[in-house]
Design an enzyme around this catalytic site. Structure first.
Site, PDB file in Angstrom:
ATOM      1  N   TYR A 193       0.594  -1.111   0.167  1.00 51.19           N
ATOM      2  CA  TYR A 193      -0.263  -0.197   0.123  1.00 51.19           C
ATOM      3  C   TYR A 193       0.881   1.308   0.421  1.00 51.19           C
ATOM      4  CZ  TYR A 193      -3.221   3.120   1.864  1.00 51.19           C
ATOM      5  OH  TYR A 193      -3.636   4.385   1.994  1.00 51.19           O
TER       6      TYR A 193
ATOM      7  N   ASP B 257       9.535   2.751  -0.605  1.00 55.75           N
ATOM      8  CA  ASP B 257       8.496   2.789  -0.147  1.00 55.75           C
ATOM      9  C   ASP B 257       8.895   2.710   1.192  1.00 55.75           C
ATOM     10  OD1 ASP B 257       4.787   3.731   0.639  1.00 55.75           O
ATOM     11  OD2 ASP B 257       7.342   4.794   1.152  1.00 55.75           O
TER      12      ASP B 257
ATOM     13  N   LYS C  73       5.120   9.222   8.678  1.00 51.08           N
ATOM     14  CA  LYS C  73       5.135   8.695  10.025  1.00 51.08           C
ATOM     15  C   LYS C  73       6.360   8.911  11.026  1.00 51.08           C
ATOM     16  CE  LYS C  73       2.807   5.101   8.043  1.00 51.08           C
ATOM     17  NZ  LYS C  73       1.290   4.946   8.347  1.00 51.08           N
TER      18      LYS C  73
HETATM   19  P1  KE4 Z   1      -0.125   7.930   4.749  1.00 50.20           P
HETATM   20  O1  KE4 Z   1      -0.998   8.924   3.296  1.00 50.20           O
HETATM   21  O2  KE4 Z   1      -1.561   7.670   5.388  1.00 50.20           O
HETATM   22  O3  KE4 Z   1       0.268   9.405   5.546  1.00 50.20           O
HETATM   23  O4  KE4 Z   1       0.501   7.410   3.980  1.00 50.20           O
HETATM   24  C1  KE4 Z   1       0.157   6.231   2.638  1.00 50.20           C
HETATM   25  C2  KE4 Z   1       1.228   5.336   2.912  1.00 50.20           C
HETATM   26  C3  KE4 Z   1       2.040   5.324   2.099  1.00 50.20           C
HETATM   27  N1  KE4 Z   1       2.915   4.182   2.452  1.00 50.20           N
HETATM   28  C4  KE4 Z   1       3.046   3.563   2.835  1.00 50.20           C
HETATM   29  C5  KE4 Z   1       3.798   2.223   3.128  1.00 50.20           C
HETATM   30  C6  KE4 Z   1       2.054   3.569   4.781  1.00 50.20           C
HETATM   31  O5  KE4 Z   1       2.326   2.337   4.959  1.00 50.20           O
HETATM   32  C7  KE4 Z   1       1.520   4.570   4.630  1.00 50.20           C
HETATM   33  C8  KE4 Z   1       0.433   4.517   5.210  1.00 50.20           C
HETATM   34  N2  KE4 Z   1       0.411   3.515   6.161  1.00 50.20           N
HETATM   35  C9  KE4 Z   1      -1.256   2.959   6.226  1.00 50.20           C
HETATM   36  C10 KE4 Z   1      -1.419   2.027   8.135  1.00 50.20           C
HETATM   37  N3  KE4 Z   1      -1.024   0.698   6.915  1.00 50.20           N
HETATM   38  C11 KE4 Z   1      -2.008   4.128   7.839  1.00 50.20           C
HETATM   39  C12 KE4 Z   1      -3.213   4.288   8.311  1.00 50.20           C
HETATM   40  C13 KE4 Z   1      -3.857   4.642   7.491  1.00 50.20           C
HETATM   41  O6  KE4 Z   1      -4.664   4.586   6.883  1.00 50.20           O
HETATM   42  O7  KE4 Z   1      -4.967   5.537   8.472  1.00 50.20           O
END
Ligand code: KE4
Length: 427
Positions: A143, A237, A265
């Site tokens: 993701y 990523d 994060k």
């Molecule tokens: P954000 O747009 O949520 O800040 O980041 C997206 C993203 C991009 N790349 C990786 C590897 C990620 O894990 C994420 C976001 N992680 C999720 C948890 N699996 C965020 C939690 C959520 O979607 O509420």
């Protein structure tokens, strides 16, 4: 136990779709009412009913020093008193950029944005602009945020081109996205056979969005070779693994160097920050230096930068912390495995630095197909029982868990007792 959360959820449902601002928070895959959180303190979450939870999610990774960590809060408050946002350059952005560039040999330059989604979306646009190519390769189970061209699922049969995984994403927006299988180099070769227009391959080098599934070293080496052979860029990523798997994220654990890296994060310390960086010759294509457009009102927000700087500087001062957090993660999953074995519960476990994962699965998990064969029903029951016992694990089998600095061995032992009690109660 959750009376006030139940009422709060009902109220939230009147105004916010699903009652939440990000789908996973609704506990849909595990059932039950999502506790509404009042405050966090160190390794603990406290919900509005006053229940205390040992928190293994830490806002999905950012809070490596735990909740309301005094140093981070002080950095935020001090900066906030000087103003919240200027829409103009500040020293803080250069300082945090320098901290990250000095640490990651593959990153010559970096740009800050406000989320991981934005970081990945921008990195992909830059890869397309730099190479003049349109296609991208991603992996099933990885993701990378919710930008349109990344919301794709496997097409039919051996088709490598993805189809939209969400309504609202036009077929046209995903026809340039090819899908490969994690830890399967042959599937990547098939993508390069299917298209001579591949701008980049993007991967979570330690996947945390199908559960915790690290890429094999030889697989990453193979990716690097294929990208070099075909003139495509390799993007790591590290939004999740950055500053979590090691001080240098996954790049601290592999010999492979990407052309670009995305971050998020931890580098915001709990405030909205994402970033993308890489080779100087690529980053120089970014506006206003180059023609590839990318922008953001709150990009490099000074309060967020102050939080990120405080956290990153403390981590750099104390790299030994990762050994401690990894030892605790191993203690947790090692104890969990012993309990599961003793009670005949099939379990796979994994650790990378302060990240851990577990699958209720009799077989090792190397890709998303494997992960999907896990016992999701058992996971839901287990998660519910752990919430009842005051332990807050990720509310999906397809997520990773995290250890934060204040989550000590005593709390790991307390968690293991509760895990054993929960497993005994699950029929
Ligand atoms: P954000 O747009 O949520 O800040 O980041 C997206 C993203 C991009 N790349 C990786 C590897 C990620 O894990 C994420 C976001 N992680 C999720 C948890 N699996 C965020 C939690 C959520 O979607 O509420």
């Amino acid at each position: 136990m959750l009376e006030k959360s139940k009422k709060a959820y009902k109220e939230a449902l009147k105004y916010i779709p699903g009652g939440v601002d990000s789908p996973v928070r609704a506990f849909k895959s595990v059932g039950g009412i999502p506790p509404f959180i009042d405050r966090g303190e160190g390794p603990f979450l406290y919900d509005i009913d006053g229940n205390r939870y040992i928190d293994y999610v830490q806002s999905w990774g950012p809070l490596i020093f735990g909740h309301a960590d005094p140093d981070t809060i002080e950095a935020v408050c001090e900066q906030a008193k000087k103003g919240l946002s200027f829409g103009a350059p500040t020293l803080l952005e250069t300082e945090l950029a320098k901290e990250i560039v000095d640490l990651f040999e593959s990153v010559d330059k970096i740009r800050f944005v406000s989320s991981g989604t934005e970081a990945v979306m921008s990195a992909i646009r830059l890869a397309r602009g730099f190479t003049g190519r349109d296609d991208i390769v991603k992996f099933e189970g990885c993701y990378h945020g919710h930008s349109d061209s990344l919301l794709v699922s496997a097409g039919s049969g051996a088709a490598t081109f993805g189809t939209p995984s969400s309504p609202g994403v036009p077929e046209d927006f995903t026809k340039h996205t090819l899908l490969a299988r994690y830890n399967d180099l042959e599937s990547v070769r098939r993508c390069f056979e299917a298209s001579d227009d591949i701008a980049c391959v993007i991967i979570e080098p330690i996947a945390g969005n199908m559960g915790l599934v690290p890429a094999d070293e030889e697989f990453l080496q193979g990716l690097r070779a294929l990208c070099d052979e075909h003139g495509a860029l390799l993007i790591f990523d590290e939004v999740m693994s950055g500053f979590r798997a090691s001080l240098k994220g996954a790049q601290g654990l592999t010999s492979v160097r990407p052309d670009m890296t995305t971050f998020g994060k931890v580098i915001g310390g709990g405030m909205p920050v994402g970033a993308f960086g890489g080779r100087a010759d690529i980053m120089s294509h970014l506006s206003p230096e180059g023609p590839v457009y990318q922008a953001g009102t709150l990009s490099g927000n000074p309060v967020a930068m102050a939080a990120g700087l405080s956290v990153v500087r403390r981590l750099k001062k104390d790299p030994k912390l990762y050994d401690i957090l990894e030892a605790r993660a191993k203690g947790l999953v090692g104890g969990f495995k012993k309990i599961a074995d003793a009670h005949g519960v099939p379990l796979q476990v994994e650790v990378r630095g302060s990240m851990f994962g577990f699958f209720f699965n009799p077989n090792p998990v190397k890709n998303f197909d494997d992960a999907q064969k896990s016992d999701l029903e058992y996971f839901a029951k287990f998660h519910q029982k752990m919430i009842e016992r005051g332990v807050y694990f990720a509310c999906s089998q397809f997520e990773a868990g995290f250890i934060c600095e204040p989550l000590d061995d005593k709390l790991i032992d307390e968690t293991l007792e509760k895990i054993e009690d929960a497993i005994k109660k699950i029929l």
